[in-house]
Design an enzyme around this catalytic site. Sequence first.
Site, PDB file in Angstrom:
ATOM      1  N   LYS A   3       0.819  -1.218   0.000  1.00 53.05           N
ATOM      2  CA  LYS A   3       0.000   0.000   0.000  1.00 53.05           C
ATOM      3  C   LYS A   3       0.854   1.269   0.000  1.00 53.05           C
ATOM      4  O   LYS A   3       2.053   1.226   0.286  1.00 53.05           O
ATOM      5  CB  LYS A   3      -0.931  -0.033   1.222  1.00 53.05           C
ATOM      6  N   TYR A   6     -12.725  -2.314  -3.467  1.00 52.80           N
ATOM      7  CA  TYR A   6     -13.207  -2.462  -2.088  1.00 52.80           C
ATOM      8  C   TYR A   6     -14.734  -2.412  -1.996  1.00 52.80           C
ATOM      9  O   TYR A   6     -15.277  -2.113  -0.932  1.00 52.80           O
ATOM     10  CB  TYR A   6     -12.578  -1.388  -1.201  1.00 52.80           C
ATOM     11  N   PHE A  15     -15.476   3.004   7.365  1.00 50.35           N
ATOM     12  CA  PHE A  15     -14.085   3.186   6.940  1.00 50.35           C
ATOM     13  C   PHE A  15     -13.911   3.175   5.414  1.00 50.35           C
ATOM     14  O   PHE A  15     -12.808   3.376   4.918  1.00 50.35           O
ATOM     15  CB  PHE A  15     -13.165   2.128   7.580  1.00 50.35           C
ATOM     16  N   ARG A  72      -1.445 -14.270   4.332  1.00 47.25           N
ATOM     17  CA  ARG A  72      -2.260 -13.646   5.395  1.00 47.25           C
ATOM     18  C   ARG A  72      -1.577 -13.771   6.745  1.00 47.25           C
ATOM     19  O   ARG A  72      -1.575 -12.849   7.550  1.00 47.25           O
ATOM     20  CB  ARG A  72      -3.642 -14.289   5.457  1.00 47.25           C
ATOM     21  N   THR A 132      -5.501  -7.222  10.528  1.00 48.55           N
ATOM     22  CA  THR A 132      -5.734  -5.894   9.918  1.00 48.55           C
ATOM     23  C   THR A 132      -5.324  -4.764  10.865  1.00 48.55           C
ATOM     24  O   THR A 132      -4.761  -3.759  10.442  1.00 48.55           O
ATOM     25  CB  THR A 132      -7.248  -5.737   9.602  1.00 48.55           C
ATOM     26  N   ARG A 184       2.344  -6.224   9.605  1.00 46.18           N
ATOM     27  CA  ARG A 184       1.552  -5.134  10.167  1.00 46.18           C
ATOM     28  C   ARG A 184       2.012  -4.778  11.574  1.00 46.18           C
ATOM     29  O   ARG A 184       2.024  -3.614  11.954  1.00 46.18           O
ATOM     30  CB  ARG A 184       0.074  -5.495  10.111  1.00 46.18           C
ATOM     31  N   ASN A 219      -2.035   0.147   6.733  1.00 40.52           N
ATOM     32  CA  ASN A 219      -1.567  -1.132   7.282  1.00 40.52           C
ATOM     33  C   ASN A 219      -0.688  -1.926   6.298  1.00 40.52           C
ATOM     34  O   ASN A 219      -0.691  -3.144   6.279  1.00 40.52           O
ATOM     35  CB  ASN A 219      -2.747  -1.970   7.807  1.00 40.52           C
TER      36      ASN A 219
HETATM   37  P1  CMP Z   1      -7.293  -4.722   3.434  1.00 41.82           P
HETATM   38  O1  CMP Z   1      -6.630  -6.029   3.656  1.00 41.82           O
HETATM   39  O2  CMP Z   1      -6.777  -3.853   2.354  1.00 41.82           O
HETATM   40  O3  CMP Z   1      -8.860  -4.956   3.214  1.00 41.82           O
HETATM   41  C1  CMP Z   1      -9.840  -4.062   3.604  1.00 41.82           C
HETATM   42  C2  CMP Z   1      -9.250  -2.867   4.271  1.00 41.82           C
HETATM   43  O4  CMP Z   1     -10.158  -2.048   4.960  1.00 41.82           O
HETATM   44  C3  CMP Z   1      -8.282  -3.318   5.351  1.00 41.82           C
HETATM   45  O5  CMP Z   1      -7.149  -3.883   4.779  1.00 41.82           O
HETATM   46  C4  CMP Z   1      -8.063  -2.045   6.105  1.00 41.82           C
HETATM   47  O6  CMP Z   1      -7.075  -1.224   5.530  1.00 41.82           O
HETATM   48  C5  CMP Z   1      -9.420  -1.407   5.995  1.00 41.82           C
HETATM   49  N1  CMP Z   1     -10.146  -1.559   7.239  1.00 41.82           N
HETATM   50  C6  CMP Z   1     -10.745  -2.656   7.694  1.00 41.82           C
HETATM   51  N2  CMP Z   1     -11.347  -2.411   8.876  1.00 41.82           N
HETATM   52  C7  CMP Z   1     -11.094  -1.115   9.149  1.00 41.82           C
HETATM   53  C8  CMP Z   1     -11.440  -0.258  10.218  1.00 41.82           C
HETATM   54  N3  CMP Z   1     -12.173  -0.697  11.249  1.00 41.82           N
HETATM   55  N4  CMP Z   1     -11.026   1.010  10.174  1.00 41.82           N
HETATM   56  C9  CMP Z   1     -10.278   1.462   9.126  1.00 41.82           C
HETATM   57  N5  CMP Z   1      -9.923   0.692   8.077  1.00 41.82           N
HETATM   58  C10 CMP Z   1     -10.328  -0.572   8.100  1.00 41.82           C
END
Ligand code: CMP
Length: 146
Positions: A9, A49, A57, A85, A91, A102, A112
Amino acid sequence: MERTLVIIKPDALSKKIVGKVITTFEEEGFKIVAFKMVLLSREKAEEFYAEHKGKEFYEPLVNFMSSNPCVVMVLEGENIAQKVRDIAGNTDPQKAGEGTLRKLYAQDNRHNIVHAADSLESAEREVKFFFSENEIHHWEERIYKK
Ligand code: CMP
């Protein structure tokens, strides 16, 4: 053979740790079969997304992911989606296990460092989202000295 998509990212680019992230995958023995740098348009980030549309979010996530380029790659191997993963970690970096990407590098659950496909089905869809078949390489691992 199983394939998965990884997005490194924009926060990883800013932090100049793209190399470290890639090294982590290579040191695990993962095989890179496709790789490129992309600047996601707002529309493409929204589409990628889409499953999160409506969540609180979603908008800031789309803003962040289209703010600067990402590096996207396809990794191939047995059980590769789960393995990636595991290395990415939770996350939320506060909940991520020791040694995960992370835990080591992420600021918070938006910034992240990496996205890793969350299932085999998502992996297939996400690989296709970024790569055409002729951008995914079939290559043999060989042994070299040094
Ligand atoms: P990613 O693996 O890219 O997939 C979905 C993304 O949404 C996740 O990583 C985070 O960057 C984001 N995300 C998921 N939950 C939250 C949250 N509670 N607040 C902010 N960002 C979130």
